[in-house]
Write an enzyme that holds these catalytic residues in place. Structure first.
Site, PDB file in Angstrom:
ATOM      1  N   ASP A 120      83.702  -0.921 159.138  1.00  0.00           N
ATOM      2  CA  ASP A 120      82.741  -1.532 159.537  1.00  0.00           C
ATOM      3  C   ASP A 120      84.150  -2.443 159.312  1.00  0.00           C
ATOM      4  OD1 ASP A 120      81.130  -2.457 162.347  1.00  0.00           O
ATOM      5  OD2 ASP A 120      81.365  -4.396 160.313  1.00  0.00           O
ATOM      6  N   HIS A 135      90.227  -4.246 160.302  1.00  0.00           N
ATOM      7  CA  HIS A 135      90.737  -5.235 160.318  1.00  0.00           C
ATOM      8  C   HIS A 135      91.553  -5.387 158.666  1.00  0.00           C
ATOM      9  CE1 HIS A 135      87.747  -5.201 163.828  1.00  0.00           C
ATOM     10  NE2 HIS A 135      86.861  -6.008 162.550  1.00  0.00           N
ATOM     11  N   ARG A 178      75.816   1.316 183.890  1.00  0.00           N
ATOM     12  CA  ARG A 178      74.654   2.209 185.345  1.00  0.00           C
ATOM     13  C   ARG A 178      73.538   1.032 185.789  1.00  0.00           C
ATOM     14  NH1 ARG A 178      72.288   4.615 179.564  1.00  0.00           N
ATOM     15  NH2 ARG A 178      72.209   3.583 179.283  1.00  0.00           N
TER      16      ARG A 178
HETATM   17  P1  NAP Z   1      76.364  -2.959 174.417  1.00  0.00           P
HETATM   18  O1  NAP Z   1      76.440  -4.849 174.697  1.00  0.00           O
HETATM   19  O2  NAP Z   1      75.036  -1.745 174.500  1.00  0.00           O
HETATM   20  O3  NAP Z   1      76.870  -2.669 175.769  1.00  0.00           O
HETATM   21  C1  NAP Z   1      76.795  -1.452 176.679  1.00  0.00           C
HETATM   22  C2  NAP Z   1      77.527  -1.207 178.174  1.00  0.00           C
HETATM   23  O4  NAP Z   1      78.076   0.136 178.368  1.00  0.00           O
HETATM   24  C3  NAP Z   1      76.547  -2.044 179.006  1.00  0.00           C
HETATM   25  O5  NAP Z   1      77.099  -3.026 179.451  1.00  0.00           O
HETATM   26  C4  NAP Z   1      75.851  -0.450 179.399  1.00  0.00           C
HETATM   27  O6  NAP Z   1      75.129  -0.414 180.453  1.00  0.00           O
HETATM   28  C5  NAP Z   1      76.957   0.508 179.062  1.00  0.00           C
HETATM   29  N1  NAP Z   1      76.666   1.513 179.654  1.00  0.00           N
HETATM   30  C6  NAP Z   1      76.064   1.932 178.649  1.00  0.00           C
HETATM   31  N2  NAP Z   1      75.950   3.525 178.733  1.00  0.00           N
HETATM   32  C7  NAP Z   1      77.171   4.500 180.353  1.00  0.00           C
HETATM   33  C8  NAP Z   1      77.200   5.119 180.688  1.00  0.00           C
HETATM   34  N3  NAP Z   1      76.952   5.782 180.291  1.00  0.00           N
HETATM   35  N4  NAP Z   1      78.106   4.937 181.993  1.00  0.00           N
HETATM   36  C9  NAP Z   1      78.381   3.441 182.402  1.00  0.00           C
HETATM   37  N5  NAP Z   1      78.181   2.553 181.226  1.00  0.00           N
HETATM   38  C10 NAP Z   1      77.115   2.488 180.608  1.00  0.00           C
HETATM   39  O7  NAP Z   1      77.313  -2.534 173.788  1.00  0.00           O
HETATM   40  P2  NAP Z   1      78.495  -4.289 173.154  1.00  0.00           P
HETATM   41  O8  NAP Z   1      78.558  -5.072 172.422  1.00  0.00           O
HETATM   42  O9  NAP Z   1      78.999  -4.129 174.748  1.00  0.00           O
HETATM   43  O10 NAP Z   1      79.267  -2.927 172.992  1.00  0.00           O
HETATM   44  C11 NAP Z   1      80.298  -2.448 173.633  1.00  0.00           C
HETATM   45  C12 NAP Z   1      81.932  -1.923 172.936  1.00  0.00           C
HETATM   46  O11 NAP Z   1      82.027  -2.725 172.211  1.00  0.00           O
HETATM   47  C13 NAP Z   1      81.432  -0.219 172.158  1.00  0.00           C
HETATM   48  O12 NAP Z   1      82.255   0.716 171.614  1.00  0.00           O
HETATM   49  C14 NAP Z   1      81.008  -1.501 170.520  1.00  0.00           C
HETATM   50  O13 NAP Z   1      81.361  -0.900 169.574  1.00  0.00           O
HETATM   51  C15 NAP Z   1      82.084  -2.485 171.241  1.00  0.00           C
HETATM   52  N6  NAP Z   1      82.108  -3.905 169.661  1.00  0.00           N
HETATM   53  C16 NAP Z   1      81.597  -4.317 170.289  1.00  0.00           C
HETATM   54  C17 NAP Z   1      81.429  -5.689 169.776  1.00  0.00           C
HETATM   55  C18 NAP Z   1      80.456  -6.860 170.085  1.00  0.00           C
HETATM   56  O14 NAP Z   1      80.857  -8.000 169.461  1.00  0.00           O
HETATM   57  N7  NAP Z   1      79.741  -6.565 171.033  1.00  0.00           N
HETATM   58  C19 NAP Z   1      82.702  -6.004 168.857  1.00  0.00           C
HETATM   59  C20 NAP Z   1      82.923  -5.096 168.710  1.00  0.00           C
HETATM   60  C21 NAP Z   1      83.378  -3.669 169.807  1.00  0.00           C
HETATM   61  P3  NAP Z   1      74.466  -0.494 181.637  1.00  0.00           P
HETATM   62  O15 NAP Z   1      72.806   0.003 180.544  1.00  0.00           O
HETATM   63  O16 NAP Z   1      74.048  -1.161 182.145  1.00  0.00           O
HETATM   64  O17 NAP Z   1      74.747   0.665 181.698  1.00  0.00           O
END
Ligand code: NAP
Length: 485
Positions: free
Chosen positions: A235, A240, A51
């Site tokens: 979790d 896993h 976004r």
């Molecule tokens: P995050 O840091 O909160 O990032 C979320 C991303 O989604 C941001 O790029 C955000 O960008 C975008 N976003 C949010 N709302 C949006 C919308 N309406 N339209 C388009 N883009 C949107 O989350 P994350 O940690 O990267 O995790 C992403 C996914 O991977 C989640 O499902 C999480 O459970 C999973 N996951 C993450 C990890 C990890 O280590 N981080 C590990 C395993 C799984 P903007 O704010 O610019 O829109």
């Protein structure tokens, strides 16, 4: 020995959530490394989507900073970084809105592999899938990659599966469990199915028990509010640990192909007995200081477990009578993930009572030091009679393959598999649902009883009850040490 790299076809990879934590820490650095290794062809294009209203220059600056932080100086090569940044595009898009989708469509090229990585909250999966389909951005050959958590119970997992299935076929959906991308996990399959040595012993007649441990030293930290609605069972165990259990317990598939593998894993989950009270212990780290779960979760009344230990039974001909003990927790003594297969005593000792027999154990270390070792009894060197000693036959990859072997991060391998169209290391929808179907009644049980988790000290091995779970069976947990068996 240098790992052989087979380049993938040219592709367009769209990363939804490209500004997020996962993209910064894992996906983009992983893609850079694969490009550096020559696996990604020059024509490949990576399109960030989120976004945030960023110019392409601003997005490239963000990615450059991420590479600097997460790739490590040795692998950073200035001209390669420039090439990589040049291969990036960015579109501002709202998954729930209408803006940006035409810009995205304009970026996609005909005739190359198309993949869409949903690195966003699962609540957005359905919206993105729908728009990709309805606007013709994804075609029948496109692949979508979805992250965990895949639902929070059976019902939500079914809803997610149904939302994706409305627009994509199962053979297009890549559900990531990054544990399956770990080199050792795949090596476990090689050890089991490419050698005759272990398979005859791989059953209840010869295996006393199996322990699977995933111990973390970190607490819930900044993710406290999310984690408090989840807990260790959802979790870690549902995904896993269940996958690791499947790989240990499954029958040999007839070939190393996606459905053959996944059919066998599914049978293991379906063979699990329901977990009874007394067969699991939940814990929560508690302290007087800031490293108190309730403080970190910002919920003084929380009954969420940050630790769980359990004893599982796989009811089939191969495993009836061999328990599988699983434990996972946060703020534990050390960071270590391993699977240990403990074999039974020889039927008769010819060396007499004075020789203390120790069990043979095959240890598969997942992190941080990926490798395997096999504990065997040998003669203690020197004169002075036949004294036995147990030693580890170390099969650490660094030792066996030379110290310069580069073990790719799990995400790197998995993303390359998506581009290749190989789903073997990804979970099928029915596997995920079967895992939830087993987990749900356990969670419902403790929620109905309002069970409180047992406190344990941060930096310990978990609550006392977990030790008792093993002691009652005349066994003990393996020591949790940093990466070592
Ligand atoms: P995050 O840091 O909160 O990032 C979320 C991303 O989604 C941001 O790029 C955000 O960008 C975008 N976003 C949010 N709302 C949006 C919308 N309406 N339209 C388009 N883009 C949107 O989350 P994350 O940690 O990267 O995790 C992403 C996914 O991977 C989640 O499902 C999480 O459970 C999973 N996951 C993450 C990890 C990890 O280590 N981080 C590990 C395993 C799984 P903007 O704010 O610019 O829109």
């Amino acid at each position: 020995m240098v790992a052989r790299v087979i380049p993938v076809e040219t592709f367009d990879l769209v990363i939804f959530g490209a500004t997020g934590d996962l993209a910064r820490r894992k996906i983009l650095p992983g893609l850079y490394r694969r490009r550096k290794e020559g696996q990604i062809p020059e024509g490949a294009k990576i399109i960030g989507a989120a976004r945030s209203n960023l110019t392409i220059q601003e997005f490239r600056e963000q990615v450059a900073a991420a590479l600097k932080e997460f790739v490590g100086p040795a692998a950073l090569d200035a001209s390669l970084v420039t090439d990589f940044l040049d291969s990036l595009a960015y579109v501002t898009i709202d998954a729930k809105g209408t803006g940006g989708w035409d810009d995205l469509a304009a970026q996609i090229r005909p005739g190359v592999v198309r993949a869409f990585y949903f690195s966003v909250a699962p609540a957005l999966f359905g919206d993105i899938a729908q728009r990709l389909h309805q606007r013709g951005i994804a075609d029948r050959a496109s692949r979508i990659v979805v992250e965990k958590p895949f639902g929070k119970d059976l019902e939500t997992a079914r809803t997610l599966n149904a939302a994706l299935a409305t627009y994509f076929h199962e053979d297009q959906i890549y559900r990531i469990d990054h544990y399956l991308g770990k080199e050792t996990v795949q090596n476990l399959m090689a050890v089991r199915f490419a050698n005759i040595l272990f398979e005859p012993l791989w059953n209840a007649q010869f295996v006393d028990h199996v322990q699977i441990t995933v111990a973390e030293t970190v607490g819930v930290g900044g993710r406290g509010d999310y984690y408090d609605t989840s807990g260790a069972m959802r979790d870690m165990v549902q995904n896993h640990m269940m996958q690791l259990l499947c790989l240990i317990a499954m029958e040999p598939p007839h070939c190393f192909e996606p459905d053959a593998m996944r059919d066998e894993k599914l049978k293991v989950i379906r063979a699990l007995d329901p977990l009874k009270p007394g067969e699991f212990v939940r814990g929560q780290y508690r302290s007087e200081g800031a490293d108190d779960y309730l403080v970190e979760a910002d919920n003084p009344n929380s009954r969420t477990e940050s630790f769980i230990a359990m004893k599982l039974h796989v009811s089939n001909w191969r495993w009836k009578g061999t328990p599988f003990y699983l434990r996972t927790g946060k703020r534990m003594k050390a960071r270590a993930s391993e699977i240990a297969v403990t074999f039974k005593e020889p039927p008769h000792s010819i060396f007499g009572e004075s020789n203390q027999w120790r069990e043979n154990v095959l240890v598969i270390r997942l992190q941080p030091d990926e490798g395997m070792d096999l504990r065997v009894m040998i003669k203690e060197p020197g004169p002075g009679g036949m004294r036995l000693k147990d030693v580890a036959l170390d099969m650490s990859f660094a030792e066996a393959l030379g110290n310069d072997v580069d073990i790719p991060d799990a995400y790197e391998r998995l993303i390359m598999d998506v581009i290749r169209g190989n789903q073997t290391l990804f979970m099928r929808g029915d596997e995920v649902e079967a895992a939830w179907a087993w987990v749900d009644p356990v969670i419902d049980g403790w929620e109905q009883r309002e069970d409180a988790p047992e406190p344990y000290e941060p930096g310990s091995t978990g609550p006392e009850g977990a030790l008792m779970l093993m002691h009652r069976d005349g066994r003990r947990w393996r020591e949790i040490r940093n990466g070592t068996a």
